[in-house]
Structures are given as C-alpha cells and as structure tokens.
Design a protein around this motif. Sequence first.
Motif, PDB file in Angstrom:
ATOM      1  N   SER A 130       0.816  -1.224   0.000  1.00 15.50           N
ATOM      2  CA  SER A 130       0.000   0.000   0.000  1.00 15.50           C
ATOM      3  C   SER A 130       0.849   1.273   0.000  1.00 15.50           C
ATOM      4  N   ALA A 131       2.159   1.161   0.308  1.00 16.65           N
ATOM      5  CA  ALA A 131       3.060   2.317   0.330  1.00 16.65           C
ATOM      6  C   ALA A 131       3.726   2.566  -1.020  1.00 16.65           C
ATOM      7  N   ARG A 132       3.454   1.707  -1.992  1.00 17.56           N
ATOM      8  CA  ARG A 132       4.070   1.883  -3.314  1.00 17.56           C
ATOM      9  C   ARG A 132       3.675   3.219  -3.929  1.00 17.56           C
ATOM     10  N   LEU A 133       4.599   3.790  -4.694  1.00 13.63           N
ATOM     11  CA  LEU A 133       4.370   5.068  -5.367  1.00 13.63           C
ATOM     12  C   LEU A 133       4.560   5.000  -6.873  1.00 13.63           C
ATOM     13  N   PHE A 134       5.167   3.933  -7.357  1.00 15.37           N
ATOM     14  CA  PHE A 134       5.511   3.829  -8.777  1.00 15.37           C
ATOM     15  C   PHE A 134       4.490   2.943  -9.476  1.00 15.37           C
ATOM     16  N   PHE A 135       3.544   3.587 -10.130  1.00 12.22           N
ATOM     17  CA  PHE A 135       2.458   2.862 -10.789  1.00 12.22           C
ATOM     18  C   PHE A 135       2.438   3.205 -12.270  1.00 12.22           C
ATOM     19  N   TRP A 136       2.962   2.328 -13.053  1.00 15.40           N
ATOM     20  CA  TRP A 136       2.829   2.387 -14.502  1.00 15.40           C
ATOM     21  C   TRP A 136       3.058   0.974 -15.013  1.00 15.40           C
ATOM     22  N   PRO A 137       2.589   0.674 -16.212  1.00 12.09           N
ATOM     23  CA  PRO A 137       2.855  -0.674 -16.748  1.00 12.09           C
ATOM     24  C   PRO A 137       4.365  -0.906 -16.830  1.00 12.09           C
ATOM     25  N   LEU A 138       4.781  -2.149 -16.645  1.00 11.34           N
ATOM     26  CA  LEU A 138       6.207  -2.442 -16.722  1.00 11.34           C
ATOM     27  C   LEU A 138       6.786  -1.892 -18.015  1.00 11.34           C
ATOM     28  N   GLY A 139       7.973  -1.343 -17.924  1.00  8.95           N
ATOM     29  CA  GLY A 139       8.625  -0.715 -19.066  1.00  8.95           C
ATOM     30  C   GLY A 139       8.901   0.748 -18.764  1.00  8.95           C
ATOM     31  N   GLU A 144       4.297  11.645 -18.021  1.00  9.71           N
ATOM     32  CA  GLU A 144       3.430  12.359 -17.077  1.00  9.71           C
ATOM     33  C   GLU A 144       3.515  11.802 -15.650  1.00  9.71           C
ATOM     34  N   HIS A 145       4.204  10.674 -15.441  1.00 10.94           N
ATOM     35  CA  HIS A 145       4.353  10.120 -14.108  1.00 10.94           C
ATOM     36  C   HIS A 145       5.320  10.986 -13.308  1.00 10.94           C
ATOM     37  N   PRO A 146       4.991  11.322 -12.063  1.00 10.49           N
ATOM     38  CA  PRO A 146       5.892  12.179 -11.270  1.00 10.49           C
ATOM     39  C   PRO A 146       7.285  11.576 -11.115  1.00 10.49           C
ATOM     40  N   GLY A 147       8.264  12.457 -11.002  1.00  6.59           N
ATOM     41  CA  GLY A 147       9.626  12.068 -10.719  1.00  6.59           C
ATOM     42  C   GLY A 147       9.895  12.000  -9.232  1.00  6.59           C
ATOM     43  N   LEU A 148      11.135  11.789  -8.847  1.00  9.63           N
ATOM     44  CA  LEU A 148      11.485  11.639  -7.430  1.00  9.63           C
ATOM     45  C   LEU A 148      11.153  12.879  -6.612  1.00  9.63           C
ATOM     46  N   SER A 149      11.551  14.043  -7.092  1.00  5.34           N
ATOM     47  CA  SER A 149      11.282  15.268  -6.337  1.00  5.34           C
ATOM     48  C   SER A 149       9.786  15.518  -6.195  1.00  5.34           C
ATOM     49  N   ASP A 150       9.038  15.268  -7.271  1.00  3.67           N
ATOM     50  CA  ASP A 150       7.588  15.455  -7.249  1.00  3.67           C
ATOM     51  C   ASP A 150       6.928  14.520  -6.226  1.00  3.67           C
ATOM     52  N   LEU A 151       7.504  13.342  -6.037  1.00  6.76           N
ATOM     53  CA  LEU A 151       6.957  12.361  -5.098  1.00  6.76           C
ATOM     54  C   LEU A 151       7.451  12.562  -3.671  1.00  6.76           C
ATOM     55  N   GLY A 152       8.305  13.560  -3.470  1.00 10.07           N
ATOM     56  CA  GLY A 152       8.839  13.817  -2.145  1.00 10.07           C
ATOM     57  C   GLY A 152       9.923  12.833  -1.716  1.00 10.07           C
TER      58      GLY A 152
END
Length: 153
Positions: A130-139, A144-152
């Motif tokens: 439930s703590a995962r932050l990286f959600f996109w299909p493998l690859g 448009e997916h946030p980067g590290l800084s955007d994710l805090g």
Amino acid sequence: MKPPLPPFNAESAAQKVRLAEDAWNSRDPDRVVGVYTDDTVWRNRAEFPVGREQVHALLTRKWARELDYRLIKELWAFSGNRIAVRFAYEWRDDSGHWFRSYGNENWEFTDEGLMRRRFASINDLPIAESARLFFWPLGRRPDEHPGLSDLGL
C-alpha cells in the motif's frame, strides 16, 4: 557513439539520465550493457564487476530476483564527462514482499558517450504494498508520471 556526448550541459545530462532510466526499466541486460565500455568498471552493492560480460551477469541475476521492477532516476549534478544521479526503484521478491531501493550513482563517460565507470550506493527499505508510489505498466516510465522530487523522495 552513444549521444548525448560529453562535455554535458544541463539539458544533455538530463537526457542521458532519462535514457539510462528507460534502458534499465526495460529489464533487458542486452540493451543496458550496450551503453558501457567493454572494460567498464562498476561498484554495485557488494559486487565489483568489470566488463560488459560481468555486468550482463549481474543484471540477469538482479532482474530474476527483483520482480515488478520500476525505476526513477534524477539528475543530481554534472561536470565535463561526469554525471551524478540519485534514484529510487520499487520491486518485490518472489514471496510478495515489496521494497523501495534508494541510491546514488556516479558516472564517468568516454568522449564517445559510453559509460566507463559506474559507482552505485544502494539501500533497501521494506515497504507495504500500500506504500508503493511507482504505478505504470512495466517498461518505460510515462512522461506524465511524477519524478522523485515530485513524489517527495
């Protein structure tokens, strides 16, 4: 030749980092090793591979163990033919336990844009699914997916 080539500026260094992220997210050792010199020198956790063959073996073992691997890299600094990167990636083991691995890499390139040296320091943090932050299909990570800084991170 593997553009962009050194000496790097802010734009070319960021492009080099994104190209590396894309290659690693492919989880294809053949694709990844193509950007390193034949005699590349690495430090990766407790392994110190030298040359493409040893790097290929390390990556093959890595992605057999680190399932559902998703990586984000971010440019930290650059100068001449060197780039410093920070990264985080999420993965699970074959028991279904999730982890977020954090680290820093220092890269050195040849004039042809091949990576001669890669020194990585990596720490693993067990996380709940439930703590995962990286959600996109493998690859490849979508633009448009946030980067590290955007994710805090």
